[in-house]
Design an enzyme around this catalytic site. Structure first.
Site, PDB file in Angstrom:
ATOM      1  N   CYS A  50      63.837  27.116 -29.880  1.00 27.62           N
ATOM      2  CA  CYS A  50      64.285  27.059 -31.271  1.00 27.62           C
ATOM      3  C   CYS A  50      65.072  25.791 -31.578  1.00 27.62           C
ATOM      4  O   CYS A  50      65.439  25.551 -32.709  1.00 27.62           O
ATOM      5  CB  CYS A  50      65.091  28.291 -31.638  1.00 27.62           C
ATOM      6  SG  CYS A  50      66.253  28.740 -30.381  1.00 27.62           S
ATOM      7  N   GLU A 107      59.496  35.854 -30.045  1.00 27.51           N
ATOM      8  CA  GLU A 107      59.884  35.352 -28.727  1.00 27.51           C
ATOM      9  C   GLU A 107      60.146  36.503 -27.761  1.00 27.51           C
ATOM     10  O   GLU A 107      59.768  36.457 -26.594  1.00 27.51           O
ATOM     11  CB  GLU A 107      61.140  34.480 -28.880  1.00 27.51           C
ATOM     12  CG  GLU A 107      61.342  33.489 -27.770  1.00 27.51           C
ATOM     13  CD  GLU A 107      62.439  32.492 -28.136  1.00 27.51           C
ATOM     14  OE1 GLU A 107      62.103  31.456 -28.744  1.00 27.51           O
ATOM     15  OE2 GLU A 107      63.609  32.750 -27.847  1.00 27.51           O
ATOM     16  N   GLU A 145      52.424  18.730 -37.230  1.00 33.69           N
ATOM     17  CA  GLU A 145      51.846  20.067 -37.064  1.00 33.69           C
ATOM     18  C   GLU A 145      52.530  21.095 -37.963  1.00 33.69           C
ATOM     19  O   GLU A 145      52.050  22.210 -38.097  1.00 33.69           O
ATOM     20  CB  GLU A 145      51.910  20.502 -35.593  1.00 33.69           C
ATOM     21  CG  GLU A 145      53.312  20.704 -35.004  1.00 33.69           C
ATOM     22  CD  GLU A 145      53.883  19.458 -34.343  1.00 33.69           C
ATOM     23  OE1 GLU A 145      53.567  18.342 -34.792  1.00 33.69           O
ATOM     24  OE2 GLU A 145      54.670  19.614 -33.383  1.00 33.69           O
ATOM     25  N   CYS A 203      74.506  25.176 -31.909  1.00 35.04           N
ATOM     26  CA  CYS A 203      74.427  24.578 -33.243  1.00 35.04           C
ATOM     27  C   CYS A 203      75.788  24.465 -33.937  1.00 35.04           C
ATOM     28  O   CYS A 203      75.955  23.636 -34.823  1.00 35.04           O
ATOM     29  CB  CYS A 203      73.477  25.371 -34.124  1.00 35.04           C
ATOM     30  SG  CYS A 203      71.833  25.542 -33.419  1.00 35.04           S
ATOM     31  N   SER A 254      58.701  29.099 -24.755  1.00 34.42           N
ATOM     32  CA  SER A 254      58.063  30.007 -25.691  1.00 34.42           C
ATOM     33  C   SER A 254      57.296  29.193 -26.727  1.00 34.42           C
ATOM     34  O   SER A 254      57.716  28.111 -27.119  1.00 34.42           O
ATOM     35  CB  SER A 254      59.139  30.840 -26.377  1.00 34.42           C
ATOM     36  OG  SER A 254      58.632  31.381 -27.569  1.00 34.42           O
ATOM     37  N   GLU A 283      56.916  37.914 -26.682  1.00 34.26           N
ATOM     38  CA  GLU A 283      56.287  37.000 -25.737  1.00 34.26           C
ATOM     39  C   GLU A 283      56.920  37.145 -24.356  1.00 34.26           C
ATOM     40  O   GLU A 283      56.232  37.180 -23.331  1.00 34.26           O
ATOM     41  CB  GLU A 283      56.435  35.565 -26.265  1.00 34.26           C
ATOM     42  CG  GLU A 283      55.520  34.568 -25.587  1.00 34.26           C
ATOM     43  CD  GLU A 283      55.781  33.131 -26.062  1.00 34.26           C
ATOM     44  OE1 GLU A 283      56.481  32.956 -27.088  1.00 34.26           O
ATOM     45  OE2 GLU A 283      55.310  32.208 -25.394  1.00 34.26           O
ATOM     46  N   LYS A 291      66.610  18.706 -37.029  1.00 37.08           N
ATOM     47  CA  LYS A 291      65.790  19.484 -37.960  1.00 37.08           C
ATOM     48  C   LYS A 291      65.164  18.585 -39.020  1.00 37.08           C
ATOM     49  O   LYS A 291      64.119  18.898 -39.573  1.00 37.08           O
ATOM     50  CB  LYS A 291      66.633  20.583 -38.618  1.00 37.08           C
ATOM     51  CG  LYS A 291      67.141  21.623 -37.632  1.00 37.08           C
ATOM     52  CD  LYS A 291      66.133  22.729 -37.416  1.00 37.08           C
ATOM     53  CE  LYS A 291      66.411  23.593 -36.194  1.00 37.08           C
ATOM     54  NZ  LYS A 291      67.762  24.095 -36.056  1.00 37.08           N
ATOM     55  N   GLU A 298      62.284  17.464 -37.161  1.00 39.51           N
ATOM     56  CA  GLU A 298      61.343  18.565 -36.926  1.00 39.51           C
ATOM     57  C   GLU A 298      60.464  18.833 -38.148  1.00 39.51           C
ATOM     58  O   GLU A 298      59.249  18.981 -38.038  1.00 39.51           O
ATOM     59  CB  GLU A 298      62.096  19.849 -36.550  1.00 39.51           C
ATOM     60  CG  GLU A 298      61.158  20.993 -36.188  1.00 39.51           C
ATOM     61  CD  GLU A 298      61.886  22.310 -35.955  1.00 39.51           C
ATOM     62  OE1 GLU A 298      62.834  22.614 -36.695  1.00 39.51           O
ATOM     63  OE2 GLU A 298      61.500  23.042 -35.030  1.00 39.51           O
TER      64      GLU A 298
HETATM   65  S1  SF4 Z   1      72.179  21.720 -33.959  1.00 38.74           S
HETATM   66 FE1  SF4 Z   1      71.896  20.932 -31.901  1.00 38.74          FE
HETATM   67  S2  SF4 Z   1      71.603  22.784 -30.675  1.00 38.74           S
HETATM   68 FE2  SF4 Z   1      71.246  23.361 -32.795  1.00 38.74          FE
HETATM   69  S3  SF4 Z   1      69.041  23.141 -33.104  1.00 38.74           S
HETATM   70 FE3  SF4 Z   1      70.008  21.224 -33.737  1.00 38.74          FE
HETATM   71  S4  SF4 Z   1      69.910  19.884 -31.943  1.00 38.74           S
HETATM   72 FE4  SF4 Z   1      69.572  21.982 -31.248  1.00 38.74          FE
END
Ligand code: SF4
Ligand code: SF4
Ligand code: SF4
Ligand code: FES
Lengths: 591, 165
Positions: free
Chosen positions: A311, A285, A378, A515, A331, A288, A370, A373
């Site tokens: 991220c 990043e 992909e 986070c 990014s 970039e 996550k 995600e």
């Molecule tokens: S904990 Fe919250 S701020 Fe951290 S990556 Fe996950 S959604 Fe985003």
């Protein structure tokens, strides 16, 4: 004084600022009044007070009706009894009424032990429900990250407040009325049909089991008991600053070493660190950013600035839905979780000589997004995902307890190599401001060729929702913006769109605090001090590290030498970068 | 990219109504009222566009539509029948009247008959308690209705004594 008032609560003479609610007045003075629908994160501008549940009622002398403390302003000369028999009686009745339309599923409920309704029932000494009535029967809704069980909804509307006011996503809203009232996505569709970002902030505040995470624990246990699999684990930075809370430790206690030890006891073959991948993210990043900046300075009109961090998967989904015209600004670097997965299933698998299908990558995340995600298409290869499962901090704690591991007695252990070494820059990824500070440390040195005189960038730190600072890159002023909470992110984006703000780089985190305040963290139960303590812990871990800049991580250097070439190389692009999708809704004419 | 289909007529109508209220989100209820008046009902697609025009989450719009029994997401029959279930009507037998409509039309509350002629709804108090139990067919009010009147009311509709455009 004009601006304070005097009153008596439970016979205690008190002085509080004018405009204070009875609840706050009591709280400041150590007097407990039970609440249910109300929630407030002090200093963070987050408050929910619909005044709906009435559990907080108190007796105000001279008033006929009991007053709900969370929405009633304290007045000069008031005399309040918070626990008169009349109050207790009313509270017990109200609690019973709420429970009368609640499934008795505590034995199997994911919120059990953390449920505020269960706690209330316990505190009120409810032993019997005298009201018999209909119980609602809604359909459960399972998405890649979050489960909605509306039968357990008590209509406190905290989630609605988080989703609408703080995150401005607007998925959840109260629908229907009376007995049928419930909080739901539009048209009672499933969450995965909606614009939900899976930030999990609704889960973080829901007092009951109406909103919980999708549990990956059973799948992880299965993988760990399969002798044909090599199971490795990565732990996100924010986890080490919060996991201890689940074992009764003070908020802000760092348990990095014990966490690594516990994961080893659980049977993971290699215990790695997402912080390593965070360092890798910075390499990509940061490069970039410098590349775009250089082209911009050279007068290249096609280059887009500011660069936005990418991220946080909830943030990614947010702009895919809400800012489709801006999807080429963030990014292209993957999140650390996904970078780790991509490297583990190629570089590491090759080193170990194992087939990627026999390698199971588990991540421990403060985050519910996550989970979503790692399920994105992909991020898999021939149907095999780069990251197989994502456990929340809460789920890890439960797993440790399940395996009867005495957490407190564990020694401090280190992460394994090669994907376990990280710098202080990787550690602070877990807090708002941390990613951009890490990026600045590296970008500065790569750009100027000079060594930083100071490594701490206090001007980028803090808890304010939107912050900005200008960092001097040896004569080149770099303007940086930071937002946490999606509502703040929206504000910042609108300002850029309208040309009001000009930044070179912007960090965005979906969760308030970053986070450390993620939807998968131990429940903060409306205590913002906990978030601040976690933040402090991360900065102190950074401080304690010898290496504090991502580009100094020897294993990262080696990874580039042995495998990737250099940042943004062809191979790096293939493995570490990604693209975004326009997920906005469009109208077409009916034919 | 999810796509939403809407006729040109519906699109212009919604845009016009929203514009006439200056796209003010505080006017959501009035907007929905007018849109329903013009389009007959408020299906999901219509709510999506109202949300965009007023710049509010569609969840909010859906919340309001489901909160007020006046709004409907289903196409209404040519003769929308509403039975008041307010307290006064209820104690004077509105439920039996409603049941009779269900029996004769073979549809449930909230549904429309297969030929599109009738739809059936239960309303909260319409404010004509003196006439309880009250049944409304379109804008026309029938008072002191008993189950035995149901047949007559339906027949009247079929004869076309009720004007509809
Ligand atoms: S904990 Fe919250 S701020 Fe951290 S990556 Fe996950 S959604 Fe985003
Ligand atoms: S996860 Fe976030 S975006 Fe989704 S419903 Fe909850 S608060 Fe809203
Ligand atoms: S889902 Fe949870 S947070 Fe939302 S209103 Fe219901 S009980 Fe409250
Ligand atoms: S906590 Fe005060 S009304 Fe619910």
């Amino acid at each position: 004084m004009m601006n304070t008032i005097q009153l008596k609560i439970d016979n205690k003479e008190l002085e509080v600022p004018k405009g204070t609610t009875i609840l706050d007045a009591a709280k400041r003075n150590g007097i407990h009044i039970p609440t249910l629908c109300h929630m407030k994160l002090h200093d963070m501008n987050i408050e929910n007070k619909p005044g709906g549940c009435r559990v907080c009622v108190v007796d105000v002398k001279g008033r006929r009706n009991l007053a709900p403390a969370c929405v009633t302003e304290a007045e000069n000369g008031m005399e309040i009894d918070t626990h008169s028999m009349r109050v207790i009686n009313a509270r017990r009745t109200l609690t019973e009424l709420i429970i009368s339309d609640h499934p008795f599923e505590c034995l199997t409920c994911a919120k059990s032990g953390n449920c505020e309704l269960q706690q209330l029932a316990h505190d009120m000494g409810i032993r019997e429900i005298h009201f018999e009535g209909d119980k609602s029967t809604y359909r459960k809704d399972t998405s890649p990250a979050i489960i909605r069980d509306p039968d357990k909804c008590i209509m406190c509307r905290r989630c609605e407040m988080m989703c609408n006011k703080i995150q401005t996503v607007g998925v959840l809203s109260a629908i229907n009325r009376g007995f049928m009232a419930v909080v739901s996505p539009p048209f009672e569709e499933n969450l995965d049909h909606s614009v939900c970002t899976y930030c999990g902030q609704c889960v973080a505040v829901c007092p009951t089991g109406a909103l919980t995470e999708v549990d990956h624990t059973p799948a992880v246990i299965r993988a760990l008991s399969d002798p044909t699999k090599t199971v490795i684990v990565q732990t996100a930075p924010a986890v080490r600053a919060a996991l201890g809370e689940e074992f009764g430790l003070e908020p802000g206690t760092l348990v990095t070493g014990k966490m690594a030890a516990a994961l080893r006891r659980l049977g993971f073959h290699f215990v790695f660190d997402t912080d390593f991948a965070a360092d890798l993210t910075i390499m990509e990043e940061g490069t970039e950013l410098l590349d775009r900046l250089q082209r911009h300075l050279n007068g290249d009109q096609t280059v887009k600035l500011p660069i936005l961090t990418s991220c946080c998967p909830a943030w990614v989904k947010f702009f895919e839905h809400q800012f489709p015209t801006m999807i080429d600004i963030p990014s292209s670097a993957k999140s650390p979780q996904q970078m780790f997965g991509a490297i583990a299933k190629t570089y590491f698998a090759q080193k170990q000589n194992i087939n990627r299908n026999d390698l199971v990558v588990v991540s421990i995340m403060p985050c519910l997004a996550k989970k979503y995600e790692c399920s994105r298409e992909e991020f898999s290869h021939d149907g095999n995902p780069d990251v197989d499962f994502a456990l929340s901090t809460r789920e890890l704690a439960a797993l440790i307890k399940l395996a009867n591991i005495d957490f407190h007695a564990l020694p401090d252990e280190d992460f394994d190599h090669p994907l376990g070494e990280s710098t202080g820059a990787g550690v602070i990824f877990g807090t708002t401001g941390g990613v951009i500070e890490a990026a600045v440390r590296t970008a500065y040195e790569l750009q100027t060729g000079k060594t930083l005189q100071r490594i701490n960038f206090e001007e980028l730190r803090g808890m304010e929702g939107i912050r900005d600072a200008t960092i001097d890159f040896d004569g080149l002023p770099i303007r940086i913006g930071i937002a946490h909470g999606l509502g703040n992110a929206r504000q910042l984006l609108e300002d850029i769109k309208s040309g009001k703000s000009h930044y070179h780089a912007i960090e965005i985190m979906s969760c308030p605090g970053g986070c450390i305040g993620g939807g998968g963290q131990p429940y903060h139960h409306s205590n913002s001090e906990i978030l601040k303590a976690r933040q402090k812990a991360l900065y102190s871990e950074d401080e304690a590290k010898t290496l504090r800049k991502s580009h100094e991580n020897p294993y990262i250097i080696k990874l580039y030498e042995e495998f990737l070439g250099k940042p943004m190389s062809h191979k790096a692009h293939q493995l570490l970068h990604t693209g975004y999708f326009d997920r906005s809704t469009t109208f077409v004419e009916e034919d | 990219m999810p796509k939403i289909k809407l006729s040109e007529y519906a699109t212009t109508t919604i845009k016009e109504v929203c514009a006439s209220f200056n796209h003010n989100e505080g006017e959501l209820i009035n907007v929905l009222h007018q849109v329903q008046h013009k389009l007959g009902y408020l299906p999901a697609e219509v709510q999506e566009l109202v949300a965009i025009e007023l710049n509010i989450p569609v969840a909010k719009v859906y919340g309001v539509v489901t909160f007020y029994s006046f709004f409907t997401m289903l196409p209404q029959g040519e003769n929308p029948i509403s039975v008041c279930m307010g307290t006064a009507c209820y104690v004077r037998g509105a439920e039996q009247v409603l049941d009779e409509f269900r029996r004769q039309l073979k549809i449930d509350v909230g549904e429309t008959s297969a030929d599109g002629k009738f739809s059936l709804n239960a309303l909260r108090c319409v404010g004509a308690c003196g006439l309880a139990p009250v049944v409304m067919v379109g804008d026309r009010v029938h008072g002191r209705v008993s189950p035995s009147d149901v047949k007559k009311i339906l027949a009247e509709c079929k004869d076309g004594c009720l004007t509809h455009n």
